[in-house]
Scaffold this motif. Structure first.
Motif, PDB file in Angstrom:
ATOM      1  N   LEU B  57       1.176  -1.208   0.088  1.00  0.00           N
ATOM      2  CA  LEU B  57       0.112   0.021  -0.017  1.00  0.00           C
ATOM      3  C   LEU B  57       0.652   1.505  -0.486  1.00  0.00           C
ATOM      4  O   LEU B  57       0.470   2.305  -0.187  1.00  0.00           O
ATOM      5  CB  LEU B  57      -1.085  -0.337   1.169  1.00  0.00           C
ATOM      6  CG  LEU B  57      -1.529  -1.290   1.204  1.00  0.00           C
ATOM      7  CD1 LEU B  57      -2.910  -1.109   2.231  1.00  0.00           C
ATOM      8  CD2 LEU B  57      -3.644  -0.950  -0.034  1.00  0.00           C
ATOM      9  N   SER B  58       2.116   1.539   0.216  1.00  0.00           N
ATOM     10  CA  SER B  58       3.154   2.443   0.547  1.00  0.00           C
ATOM     11  C   SER B  58       3.590   2.693  -0.736  1.00  0.00           C
ATOM     12  O   SER B  58       4.296   3.391  -0.558  1.00  0.00           O
ATOM     13  CB  SER B  58       4.685   1.939   2.007  1.00  0.00           C
ATOM     14  OG  SER B  58       3.119   1.936   2.781  1.00  0.00           O
ATOM     15  N   ASP B  59       2.848   1.726  -2.136  1.00  0.00           N
ATOM     16  CA  ASP B  59       3.571   2.302  -3.706  1.00  0.00           C
ATOM     17  C   ASP B  59       3.863   3.484  -3.754  1.00  0.00           C
ATOM     18  O   ASP B  59       5.165   4.022  -4.003  1.00  0.00           O
ATOM     19  CB  ASP B  59       2.532   1.501  -4.722  1.00  0.00           C
ATOM     20  CG  ASP B  59       2.980  -0.016  -4.785  1.00  0.00           C
ATOM     21  OD1 ASP B  59       4.207  -0.443  -4.418  1.00  0.00           O
ATOM     22  OD2 ASP B  59       2.288  -0.157  -5.407  1.00  0.00           O
ATOM     23  N   ALA B  60       2.707   4.529  -3.776  1.00  0.00           N
ATOM     24  CA  ALA B  60       2.730   5.755  -3.007  1.00  0.00           C
ATOM     25  C   ALA B  60       1.906   5.935  -2.216  1.00  0.00           C
ATOM     26  O   ALA B  60       0.828   5.976  -2.007  1.00  0.00           O
ATOM     27  CB  ALA B  60       2.368   6.467  -4.468  1.00  0.00           C
ATOM     28  N   LEU B  61       2.081   7.157  -1.288  1.00  0.00           N
ATOM     29  CA  LEU B  61       0.774   7.445  -0.427  1.00  0.00           C
ATOM     30  C   LEU B  61       1.273   9.115  -0.676  1.00  0.00           C
ATOM     31  O   LEU B  61       1.834   9.645  -1.509  1.00  0.00           O
ATOM     32  CB  LEU B  61       2.138   7.316   0.822  1.00  0.00           C
ATOM     33  CG  LEU B  61       2.617   5.950   1.591  1.00  0.00           C
ATOM     34  CD1 LEU B  61       3.315   6.097   2.046  1.00  0.00           C
ATOM     35  CD2 LEU B  61       0.978   6.070   1.660  1.00  0.00           C
ATOM     36  N   ILE B  62      -0.022   9.532  -0.250  1.00  0.00           N
ATOM     37  CA  ILE B  62      -0.086  10.703   0.172  1.00  0.00           C
ATOM     38  C   ILE B  62       0.516  11.530   1.023  1.00  0.00           C
ATOM     39  O   ILE B  62       0.810  10.757   2.559  1.00  0.00           O
ATOM     40  CB  ILE B  62      -2.339  11.036   0.389  1.00  0.00           C
ATOM     41  CG1 ILE B  62      -3.151  10.523  -0.888  1.00  0.00           C
ATOM     42  CG2 ILE B  62      -2.215  12.831   0.547  1.00  0.00           C
ATOM     43  CD1 ILE B  62      -4.201  10.452  -0.340  1.00  0.00           C
ATOM     44  N   GLY B  64       2.253  13.268   4.401  1.00  0.00           N
ATOM     45  CA  GLY B  64       1.193  13.757   5.314  1.00  0.00           C
ATOM     46  C   GLY B  64       0.371  13.553   5.642  1.00  0.00           C
ATOM     47  O   GLY B  64       0.036  12.372   6.685  1.00  0.00           O
ATOM     48  N   SER B  65      -0.968  14.340   5.178  1.00  0.00           N
ATOM     49  CA  SER B  65      -2.466  13.615   5.851  1.00  0.00           C
ATOM     50  C   SER B  65      -3.227  13.772   4.635  1.00  0.00           C
ATOM     51  O   SER B  65      -3.463  14.095   3.226  1.00  0.00           O
ATOM     52  CB  SER B  65      -2.856  14.305   7.086  1.00  0.00           C
ATOM     53  OG  SER B  65      -3.317  15.822   7.127  1.00  0.00           O
ATOM     54  N   PHE B  66      -4.456  12.982   4.908  1.00  0.00           N
ATOM     55  CA  PHE B  66      -5.864  12.938   3.366  1.00  0.00           C
ATOM     56  C   PHE B  66      -6.093  14.341   3.252  1.00  0.00           C
ATOM     57  O   PHE B  66      -6.251  14.263   2.048  1.00  0.00           O
ATOM     58  CB  PHE B  66      -6.238  12.053   4.085  1.00  0.00           C
ATOM     59  CG  PHE B  66      -7.438  11.607   2.980  1.00  0.00           C
ATOM     60  CD1 PHE B  66      -7.187  10.370   1.772  1.00  0.00           C
ATOM     61  CD2 PHE B  66      -9.102  12.260   2.709  1.00  0.00           C
ATOM     62  CE1 PHE B  66      -8.075  10.836   0.945  1.00  0.00           C
ATOM     63  CE2 PHE B  66      -9.476  12.589   1.552  1.00  0.00           C
ATOM     64  CZ  PHE B  66      -9.380  11.676   0.512  1.00  0.00           C
ATOM     65  N   GLY B  67      -6.324  14.987   4.111  1.00  0.00           N
ATOM     66  CA  GLY B  67      -6.931  16.201   4.456  1.00  0.00           C
ATOM     67  C   GLY B  67      -8.536  16.162   3.326  1.00  0.00           C
ATOM     68  O   GLY B  67      -9.428  15.168   3.990  1.00  0.00           O
ATOM     69  N   ILE B  68      -9.022  17.210   2.498  1.00  0.00           N
ATOM     70  CA  ILE B  68     -10.165  17.120   2.177  1.00  0.00           C
ATOM     71  C   ILE B  68      -9.763  16.943   0.690  1.00  0.00           C
ATOM     72  O   ILE B  68      -9.023  18.017   0.253  1.00  0.00           O
ATOM     73  CB  ILE B  68     -11.163  18.124   2.579  1.00  0.00           C
ATOM     74  CG1 ILE B  68     -11.375  18.166   4.343  1.00  0.00           C
ATOM     75  CG2 ILE B  68     -12.561  17.838   1.968  1.00  0.00           C
ATOM     76  CD1 ILE B  68     -12.572  19.355   4.613  1.00  0.00           C
ATOM     77  N   GLY B  80     -10.086  11.054   5.834  1.00  0.00           N
ATOM     78  CA  GLY B  80      -8.890  10.586   6.670  1.00  0.00           C
ATOM     79  C   GLY B  80      -9.842  10.832   7.869  1.00  0.00           C
ATOM     80  O   GLY B  80      -9.220  10.564   8.793  1.00  0.00           O
ATOM     81  N   ARG B  87     -11.250   5.733   5.392  1.00  0.00           N
ATOM     82  CA  ARG B  87     -10.612   5.056   4.817  1.00  0.00           C
ATOM     83  C   ARG B  87      -9.514   4.917   5.874  1.00  0.00           C
ATOM     84  O   ARG B  87      -8.649   4.847   6.029  1.00  0.00           O
ATOM     85  CB  ARG B  87      -9.723   5.609   3.559  1.00  0.00           C
ATOM     86  CG  ARG B  87     -10.212   5.773   2.229  1.00  0.00           C
ATOM     87  CD  ARG B  87      -9.209   5.974   1.349  1.00  0.00           C
ATOM     88  NE  ARG B  87      -7.709   5.880   0.744  1.00  0.00           N
ATOM     89  CZ  ARG B  87      -6.554   6.007   0.088  1.00  0.00           C
ATOM     90  NH1 ARG B  87      -7.130   7.420  -0.724  1.00  0.00           N
ATOM     91  NH2 ARG B  87      -5.899   5.664   0.710  1.00  0.00           N
TER      92      ARG B  87
END
Lengths: 212, 212
Positions: B57-62, B64-68, B80, B87
């Motif tokens: 799942l860490s292939d590509a990460l947003i 910081g955080s999800f936000g809106i 988030g 999620r």
């Protein structure tokens, strides 16, 4: 943030280290589940592994919830606790330090899983941490305390990242402990709290020392 | 409690259903991580699968955080969010229903991960849920609200299991919404709350409808 402080050695490994290691992995998984940008096939593959892991761990389950159990050292373990639980991936977990003067504090780094407003800690998560540290000031060996009232004043947004939670006893009146505390980040104090914590009549709870 | 309402079909599956399915699996994993009585070898094996899933799942990460983010339907997604995030495995998640009269309510079942006193919901989790539903009464399209003050009165222990959170607007004064609400279980009302929620000066937050 997701480094694993325990080497994984199942032969003779202390149960505490084994569970801490497992839960650390689950915390990392919670975080990347929120932030993953993987393609659908990868998500399906990851989900299959997660389901297989959950099924393995379900061989035998404690019914209901963890509660409090006596550790091998005689101290009670609240390993399922939503704030301090060693085995609870929802818990950061908070490591609460008790000072000689009765005050308590905890340093913690909150990531994506604790978000409310974008980039900021959810106001209710601030309340969760403050409830716990204020309550910890009232906790006495053999005398657990429960929350009576809690009042929170939000002064600044609490940014995700490192923060400190601290609390102290303002006064004690009979079974009631009046506690005050706050959260702070590099921006300064963000949320202030005051609360009344009550020692209920003695229950059958295993509780001869502060839970950890 | 852990049934998966979404069939997993990566071909053409709606992203919302795919993420909901993944997060449902992680919620189950969080629960069994607390309650597992498996032997150390099984725990080590499960941990390896969890680590492999997290790495996938860490292939590509947003960052910081999800936000809106804006959903395909134009509505903002707070996926988030610690209380309602689709999620976020920490979130039960709460499904907040908005009534025509401005009141809100949510039914939820809380398991082992939300424990404080044995068999009971952590007082801070009660605060988390109440902060969210009281705040939801103040949320208006294009005008997010943040918590100003929140006061909680704990009347009974809140048992783990099914509970309802509800809130309504008491009055509005300028940018301030005064909201009241409570939690209840089959035992009756367990925690009452009142709070002031504030509409800050307009920010750049994507927020044209209540987040979901």
């Amino acid at each position: 943030m997701h480094s694993d402080p325990y080497r994984l050695n199942p032969e003779g490994m202390h149960p505490e280290a084994l569970y801490a290691s497992l839960t650390s992995s689950v915390r990392r998984l919670v975080d990347v589940t929120i932030r993953s940008q993987s393609d659908p096939d990868t998500i399906v593959s990851a989900k299959a592994k997660i389901d297989a892991a959950a099924t393995e761990l379900s061989d035998a389950l404690i019914p209901g919830s963890f509660g409090i159990e006596a550790g091998s050292d005689g101290r009670p373990r609240a390993w399922g606790n939503a704030v301090i639980g060693l085995r609870n991936a929802l818990a950061p977990p908070l490591i609460v330090h008790h000072e000689a003067d009765g005050s308590v504090w905890a340093d913690v780094v909150l990531g994506a899983a604790y978000e409310g407003p974008p980039g900021h800690v959810h106001g209710g998560i601030c309340a969760l941490l403050l409830d716990h540290v204020l309550g910890a000031t009232a906790h006495k060996p053999g005398r657990p305390a429960v929350t009576g009232t809690l009042t929170l004043r939000y002064e600044l947004g609490t940014r995700l990242g490192p923060l400190r939670a601290e609390a102290r006893v303002d006064r004690v009146e009979g079974a009631k402990t009046y506690a005050v505390g706050h959260l702070s980040t590099e921006d300064g104090v963000t949320v202030r709290a005051e609360g009344v914590f009550i020692h209920p009549r003695q229950t059958a709870v295993l509780d001869t020392a502060p839970p950890r």
